[in-house]
Design an enzyme around this catalytic site. Structure first.
Site, mmCIF file in Angstrom:
data_model
loop_
_atom_site.group_PDB
_atom_site.id
_atom_site.type_symbol
_atom_site.label_atom_id
_atom_site.label_comp_id
_atom_site.label_asym_id
_atom_site.label_seq_id
_atom_site.Cartn_x
_atom_site.Cartn_y
_atom_site.Cartn_z
ATOM 1 N N ARG A 63 0.855 -1.199 0.000
ATOM 2 C CA ARG A 63 0.000 0.000 0.000
ATOM 3 C C ARG A 63 0.889 1.247 0.000
ATOM 4 N NH1 ARG A 63 -1.293 1.493 4.691
ATOM 5 N NH2 ARG A 63 -2.298 -0.415 5.419
ATOM 6 N N TYR A 120 -14.661 17.358 -15.958
ATOM 7 C CA TYR A 120 -15.222 16.004 -16.015
ATOM 8 C C TYR A 120 -16.351 15.879 -14.973
ATOM 9 C CZ TYR A 120 -15.531 11.049 -14.884
ATOM 10 O OH TYR A 120 -16.004 9.800 -14.594
ATOM 11 N N ASP A 130 -5.414 19.662 -14.588
ATOM 12 C CA ASP A 130 -5.778 18.321 -15.042
ATOM 13 C C ASP A 130 -5.396 18.255 -16.520
ATOM 14 O OD1 ASP A 130 -7.065 16.067 -16.039
ATOM 15 O OD2 ASP A 130 -8.682 16.186 -14.578
ATOM 16 N N LYS A 186 -6.577 7.077 -19.356
ATOM 17 C CA LYS A 186 -6.781 7.588 -20.711
ATOM 18 C C LYS A 186 -5.511 7.424 -21.558
ATOM 19 C CE LYS A 186 -10.572 8.926 -18.703
ATOM 20 N NZ LYS A 186 -11.244 7.911 -17.985
HETATM 21 O O1 P1T Z 1 -11.771 7.748 -14.268
HETATM 22 P P1 P1T Z 1 -10.603 8.199 -13.459
HETATM 23 O O2 P1T Z 1 -9.320 7.514 -13.785
HETATM 24 O O3 P1T Z 1 -10.895 8.221 -11.997
HETATM 25 O O4 P1T Z 1 -10.306 9.741 -13.889
HETATM 26 C C1 P1T Z 1 -11.205 10.779 -13.647
HETATM 27 C C2 P1T Z 1 -11.013 11.879 -14.649
HETATM 28 C C3 P1T Z 1 -10.271 12.989 -14.295
HETATM 29 N N1 P1T Z 1 -10.053 14.001 -15.152
HETATM 30 C C4 P1T Z 1 -10.535 13.973 -16.410
HETATM 31 C C5 P1T Z 1 -10.276 15.115 -17.329
HETATM 32 C C6 P1T Z 1 -11.276 12.879 -16.850
HETATM 33 O O5 P1T Z 1 -11.730 12.878 -18.107
HETATM 34 C C7 P1T Z 1 -11.532 11.793 -15.948
HETATM 35 C C8 P1T Z 1 -12.343 10.620 -16.352
HETATM 36 N N2 P1T Z 1 -13.124 10.814 -17.508
HETATM 37 C C9 P1T Z 1 -13.983 9.932 -18.060
HETATM 38 C C10 P1T Z 1 -14.182 8.694 -17.585
HETATM 39 C C11 P1T Z 1 -14.691 10.399 -19.278
HETATM 40 O O6 P1T Z 1 -15.245 9.584 -20.040
HETATM 41 O O7 P1T Z 1 -14.684 11.610 -19.520
#
Ligand code: P1T
Length: 388
Positions: free
Chosen positions: A54, A106, A178, A203
């Site tokens: 962890r 998001y 971000d 992503k």
């Molecule tokens: O899904 P996660 O790894 O927890 O990330 C969140 C997140 C944070 N910032 C941005 C700009 C994002 O696009 C996302 C997650 N976005 C999607 C799942 C989507 O389809 O837009």
């Protein structure tokens, strides 16, 4: 090669070589997956830097080394999701902090801020593409943190990271960017003056839609240690296998991003001339309101396109059900093309009134353009247009 020399390489080389050294024990060119929860100690407290997974794991350490290198940062922290990175930053702020946030983010970020951390902090959402909004809000409120998404999800609005970070710094406000939509290949916010970069590694960084993960990159050692302590105390650590998959995925970031961009430009231009399309938003198009700024602060325009269909939600649903190569799914940044309806899917937790006030209407469709052949992608969209 020595690490300090590796860090001087072009990003395409850094993706492959930073954190990518052969295994010391066996010479294996690929890093081992240290699939272990704990580590044997020679005597209590005497160990090789690893106590419990962890807290730290050697596969994750390699990924952190690589990601810090890609964003030109001293430190990186890898977590189990993009949202858990956001959670750690929010936990790191004193209770009652005021956070200034881009008005288009998001949907999950919006939900986290307005339904979870709103009990602890205050959030002010503003259009950060207009710098005077930032200046005025900082004058009016005692702001602790500025949260920028640039380009934003899904409207692809672009904020001037350099100018805003300068204003923030003058006022002792930390800036988080971000950078998920650009990936470290097309934008490096720390170089533009931001304090922390955040990525949903789910992503482009991983790029193969088979991992959920997040990463934070920063230079401030004290703040990094605070974030690490919070991660260790609250537990959103990424598994060794997932870290290994990202280490593998990120090796091809450079060629993937080039391919995403090439395809996205072709698709965006084609959409812009389509009679059934009201408007296309893509940072690489001259029609994008911040196209000049995009050219200045980004090294490319990425693979995300947003467009408004001429018609209502019913028409949109029919269109979205008529594509076959584009997969109707949330997420983005994988090699395969995805299509989605933000109002119903990724941004459903943003109230309709709030969505519409910023222009996120029911006829908006978002594309994550993959790296397939662009003619195939265009004919898939063309077929779907012919059905409406
Ligand atoms: O899904 P996660 O790894 O927890 O990330 C969140 C997140 C944070 N910032 C941005 C700009 C994002 O696009 C996302 C997650 N976005 C999607 C799942 C989507 O389809 O837009």
């Amino acid at each position: 090669m020595k690490k300090k020399d590796l860090l001087k390489l072009d990003i395409a080389s850094k993706c492959i070589h930073v954190g990518g050294h052969p295994d010391k024990e066996t010479g294996a060119i690929m890093p081992p997956i240290y699939q272990t929860s704990t580590y044997v100690q020679e005597s209590p407290g005497k160990h090789q830097g690893y106590e419990y997974s962890r807290s730290h794991n050697p596969t994750r350490t390699r990924l952190e080394e690589c990601l810090a290198g890609l964003e030109n940062a001293k430190h990186a922290l890898v977590t189990a999701s993009g949202l858990s990175c956001e959670m750690l930053i929010m936990h790191a702020l004193p209770v009652g902090s005021t956070i200034l946030c881009s008005d288009d983010v998001y949907g999950g970020t919006y939900r986290l801020f307005t339904t979870v951390f709103n009990h602890i902090h205050n959030y002010i959402f503003i259009d950060t593409t207009d710098i005077s909004n930032v200046e005025n809000a900082i004058k009016e409120h005692s702001v602790a943190l500025l949260w920028l998404e640039s380009p934003t999800n899904p409207l692809l609005k672009i904020s001037d990271i350099q100018k805003i970070s300068k204003i923030a710094k003058k006022n002792k406000v930390k800036t988080v960017v971000d950078n998920t939509f650009m990936s470290p290949y097309f934008q490096n916010p720390l170089d533009l003056g931001a304090d922390i970069v955040l990525h949903s590694m789910t992503k482009y960084i991983n790029g193969h839609s088979d991992v959920v993960g997040g990463a934070l990159m920063l230079n401030d050692k004290k703040f990094y240690e605070k974030l690490w302590t919070l991660q260790n105390s609250t537990g959103p650590s990424q598994s060794p296998f997932d870290s290994w998959l990202v280490l593998r995925g990120v090796k091809t970031l450079a060629i993937r991003m080039e391919a995403h961009q090439k395809n996205a430009m072709k698709v965006a231009k084609w959409l812009e001339s389509h009679p059934k399309v009201e408007r296309v938003i893509y940072p690489g198009l001259k029609s994008h309101p911040q196209h000049k700024l995009a050219k200045k602060q980004m090294h490319g325009f990425g693979g995300m396109i947003t467009f408004f269909l001429k018609g209502d939600i019913k028409k949109c649903k029919k269109f979205l059900s008529s594509v076959s190569m584009f997969a109707l799914a949330e997420s983005l940044g994988g090699v395969e093309s995805l299509i989605e309806h933000p109002a119903i899917m990724t941004h459903a937790s943003v109230p309709k009134k709030t969505r519409e006030a910023i222009g996120l209407t029911d006829n908006l469709i978002r594309l994550s353009v993959g790296i397939e052949n662009y003619n195939d992608l265009i004919s898939d969209l063309d077929k779907a247009f012919s059905k409406i």
